[in-house]
Enzyme design. Structure first.
Site, PDB file in Angstrom:
ATOM      1  CB  SER A   1      -5.800  12.688  -1.375  1.00 55.35           C
ATOM      2  OG  SER A   1      -5.705  13.189  -2.686  1.00 55.35           O
TER       3      SER A   1
ATOM      4  CE  LYS B   1      -5.384   8.615  -0.289  1.00 52.61           C
ATOM      5  NZ  LYS B   1      -4.371   8.470   0.766  1.00 52.61           N
TER       6      LYS B   1
ATOM      7  CE1 TYR C   1      -4.808   7.474  -3.747  1.00 51.72           C
ATOM      8  CE2 TYR C   1      -5.846   9.505  -4.489  1.00 51.72           C
ATOM      9  CZ  TYR C   1      -4.819   8.860  -3.830  1.00 51.72           C
ATOM     10  OH  TYR C   1      -3.805   9.589  -3.243  1.00 51.72           O
TER      11      TYR C   1
HETATM   12  P1  NAP Z   1       4.746   6.683  -3.086  1.00 50.07           P
HETATM   13  O1  NAP Z   1       5.802   7.608  -3.583  1.00 50.07           O
HETATM   14  O2  NAP Z   1       4.210   5.625  -3.984  1.00 50.07           O
HETATM   15  O3  NAP Z   1       5.294   6.009  -1.730  1.00 50.07           O
HETATM   16  C1  NAP Z   1       4.476   5.082  -1.072  1.00 50.07           C
HETATM   17  C2  NAP Z   1       5.139   4.633   0.218  1.00 50.07           C
HETATM   18  O4  NAP Z   1       4.198   3.769   0.897  1.00 50.07           O
HETATM   19  C3  NAP Z   1       6.384   3.815   0.013  1.00 50.07           C
HETATM   20  O5  NAP Z   1       7.225   4.016   1.141  1.00 50.07           O
HETATM   21  C4  NAP Z   1       5.848   2.372  -0.016  1.00 50.07           C
HETATM   22  O6  NAP Z   1       6.806   1.404   0.368  1.00 50.07           O
HETATM   23  C5  NAP Z   1       4.762   2.464   1.031  1.00 50.07           C
HETATM   24  N1  NAP Z   1       3.682   1.509   0.880  1.00 50.07           N
HETATM   25  C6  NAP Z   1       2.898   1.280  -0.207  1.00 50.07           C
HETATM   26  N2  NAP Z   1       1.987   0.339   0.053  1.00 50.07           N
HETATM   27  C7  NAP Z   1       2.172  -0.028   1.353  1.00 50.07           C
HETATM   28  C8  NAP Z   1       1.566  -0.958   2.210  1.00 50.07           C
HETATM   29  N3  NAP Z   1       0.558  -1.720   1.785  1.00 50.07           N
HETATM   30  N4  NAP Z   1       2.037  -1.076   3.485  1.00 50.07           N
HETATM   31  C9  NAP Z   1       3.052  -0.314   3.919  1.00 50.07           C
HETATM   32  N5  NAP Z   1       3.683   0.588   3.145  1.00 50.07           N
HETATM   33  C10 NAP Z   1       3.250   0.718   1.879  1.00 50.07           C
HETATM   34  O7  NAP Z   1       3.455   7.499  -2.600  1.00 50.07           O
HETATM   35  P2  NAP Z   1       3.316   9.028  -2.124  1.00 50.07           P
HETATM   36  O8  NAP Z   1       3.006   9.853  -3.300  1.00 50.07           O
HETATM   37  O9  NAP Z   1       4.442   9.391  -1.235  1.00 50.07           O
HETATM   38  O10 NAP Z   1       1.932   8.911  -1.296  1.00 50.07           O
HETATM   39  C11 NAP Z   1       1.926   8.766   0.121  1.00 50.07           C
HETATM   40  C12 NAP Z   1       0.500   9.014   0.596  1.00 50.07           C
HETATM   41  O11 NAP Z   1       0.097  10.335   0.217  1.00 50.07           O
HETATM   42  C13 NAP Z   1      -0.540   8.075   0.018  1.00 50.07           C
HETATM   43  O12 NAP Z   1      -1.518   7.778   0.990  1.00 50.07           O
HETATM   44  C14 NAP Z   1      -1.142   8.895  -1.103  1.00 50.07           C
HETATM   45  O13 NAP Z   1      -2.471   8.488  -1.406  1.00 50.07           O
HETATM   46  C15 NAP Z   1      -1.115  10.266  -0.482  1.00 50.07           C
HETATM   47  N6  NAP Z   1      -1.194  11.369  -1.437  1.00 50.07           N
HETATM   48  C16 NAP Z   1      -0.261  11.508  -2.415  1.00 50.07           C
HETATM   49  C17 NAP Z   1      -0.366  12.581  -3.298  1.00 50.07           C
HETATM   50  C18 NAP Z   1       0.648  12.842  -4.376  1.00 50.07           C
HETATM   51  O14 NAP Z   1       0.382  13.736  -5.212  1.00 50.07           O
HETATM   52  N7  NAP Z   1       1.757  12.144  -4.438  1.00 50.07           N
HETATM   53  C19 NAP Z   1      -1.423  13.490  -3.180  1.00 50.07           C
HETATM   54  C20 NAP Z   1      -2.355  13.295  -2.185  1.00 50.07           C
HETATM   55  C21 NAP Z   1      -2.228  12.238  -1.310  1.00 50.07           C
HETATM   56  P3  NAP Z   1       7.453   0.354  -0.725  1.00 50.07           P
HETATM   57  O15 NAP Z   1       8.301   1.161  -1.646  1.00 50.07           O
HETATM   58  O16 NAP Z   1       8.246  -0.620   0.061  1.00 50.07           O
HETATM   59  O17 NAP Z   1       6.300  -0.262  -1.446  1.00 50.07           O
END
Ligand code: NAP
Length: 255
Positions: free
Chosen positions: A146, A163, A159
Site C-alpha cells: 500500500s 504494510k 496498518y
Molecule cells: P476488501 O474489499 O476488504 O477485500 C478483502 C478480501 O480479502 C476479501 O476477498 C476477503 O474475503 C479477503 N480476506 C480478508 N481477510 C482475510 C483473511 N484473513 N484470509 C483470507 N482472506 C481474507 O479489501 P481490498 O480493498 O480489496 O484490499 C485488498 C488488499 O489491498 C489488502 O491487503 C489491502 O490492505 C490492500 N490495499 C487496499 C487499498 C484500497 O484503497 N482499497 C489500498 C492499498 C492497499 P471475505 O469477504 O471472505 O472476508
C-alpha cells in the site's frame, strides 16, 4: 496453463487481480474467509474468461491454513506459478496512535504480515521443488502492500506498520529466491474503490477532487489487476525486490 493463488480474491482488489490474470491465461485459486457467495461469483468471473477456477476457504491469519491453502492450490491445478499475497484488513476501529489497542495491532499484523510471511515461505519451498521437478519454469511472487508502507496515518498505525513490513518481506524473499530466478515484487496501490475504503468515501471524495492524487480519480481493482498481469505475463522477470506504485501519482513529492 500456468496457475496462480490470489489470497483474498473473492472481492475488491483480489478479484480484480484474479480477472486480469485469467485474461492473461492463468488458472486461479480463489480464496476467501467468510463471504462464500462473493467467492463463487469471482470464480464464475474467472471461468467466463476461459480459464479454470477453484475456491478455497482459508484464513491467512492462521499459518496452518495458509500452508494448506498453498497445498490445495497445487493439488487443484497440478502446479503453482504465481502467488499473489493480497488478503489484508484495515483496523476494525480507526483509533488515534495514543489510544490504539494491542488486540487491534495483533489482529492487523497477524493478517497482513505474519500470515503472508509464512505462506510465502511455504509457497517458495514448494515452487523450488516444482522447478527442480520440471513442473514449472519460473515462480513469481506479488505482494500487495500500500501507499501506507511509507505514508504515516496516525489513526491506523498498525496498518502502516504491517504494510511497511511487507516492503521488507518483498526484499527478503526477492534476495533469497534470486538464485532460483524467481522475481518477487510489491505493488503499492493508492486509494482504490473497494468495500475496504467505502467507509471513508465521503472523506476521500473531496480530497481526490482537490488533487490529493495527481490523477484525480479513485483507483479501481482493474488498475491493480493490469499491473499484476504484466508481472504474471513475465514482462518484469528481470525486476525483483521492487515496488510498483499504482496510485495515480500519489507517491510523488510535489510543490
Ligand atoms: P476488501 O474489499 O476488504 O477485500 C478483502 C478480501 O480479502 C476479501 O476477498 C476477503 O474475503 C479477503 N480476506 C480478508 N481477510 C482475510 C483473511 N484473513 N484470509 C483470507 N482472506 C481474507 O479489501 P481490498 O480493498 O480489496 O484490499 C485488498 C488488499 O489491498 C489488502 O491487503 C489491502 O490492505 C490492500 N490495499 C487496499 C487499498 C484500497 O484503497 N482499497 C489500498 C492499498 C492497499 P471475505 O469477504 O471472505 O472476508
Amino acid at each position: 496453463m500456468p496457475a496462480a493463488l490470489v489470497t483474498g480474491s473473492s472481492r475488491g482488489i483480489g478479484r480484480g487481480i484474479a480477472y486480469a490474470l485469467a485474461d492473461a491465461g492463468y488458472d486461479i485459486m480463489i480464496n476467501y474467509t467468510s463471504n462464500e457467495a462473493a467467492a463463487a461469483e469471482a470464480a464464475d468471473g474467472v471461468r467466463a474468461r476461459g480459464t479454470r477456477a477453484e475456491i478455497a476457504q482459508a484464513n491467512v491469519t492462521d499459518i496452518d491454513q495458509g500452508i494448506e491453502l498453498v497445498d490445495r492450490s497445487i493439488e487443484a491445478f497440478g502446479r503453482l506459478d504465481l502467488l499473489v499475497n493480497n488478503a489484508g484488513i484495515a483496523p476494525r476501529v480507526r483509533a488515534d496512535l495514543l489510544e490504539a489497542t494491542p488486540d487491534s495491532y495483533d489482529e492487523v499484523m497477524a493478517t497482513n504480515l505474519r500470515g503472508p510471511y509464512f505462506l510465502t515461505q511455504h509457497a517458495a519451498n514448494r515452487m523450488i521443488e516444482m522447478k527442480a521437478a520440471g513442473t514449472i519454469d519460473i515462480g513469481r511472487f506479488i505482494v500487495i502492500s500500500s501507499i501506507s508502507a511509507y505514508t504515516a496515518s496516525i489513526s491506523r498505525g498498525e496498518y502502516c506498520v504491517s504494510k511497511a513490513g511487507l516492503t521488507m518481506l518483498t526484499r527478503l524473499f526477492a534476495d533469497r529466491l534470486a538464485e532460483h530466478g524467481f522475481p518477487v515484487n510489491e505493488i503499492q496501490p493508492g486509494i482504490i474503490a473497494t468495500d475496504l475504503t467505502s467507509v471513508v468515501k465521503d472523506k476521500y471524495d473531496p480530497l481526490i477532487a482537490d488533487g490529493l492524487t495527481p490523477i484525480r480519480r479513485w483507483g479501481q481493482p482493474e488498475d491493480i489487476g493490469k499491473a499484476a498481469a504484466a508481472i504474471g505475463l513475465g514482462y518484469f522477470d528481470f525486476t525483483t525486490g521492487a515496488a510498483f506504485p499504482v496510485d495515480g501519482g500519489f507517491h510523488m513529492r510535489r510543490l
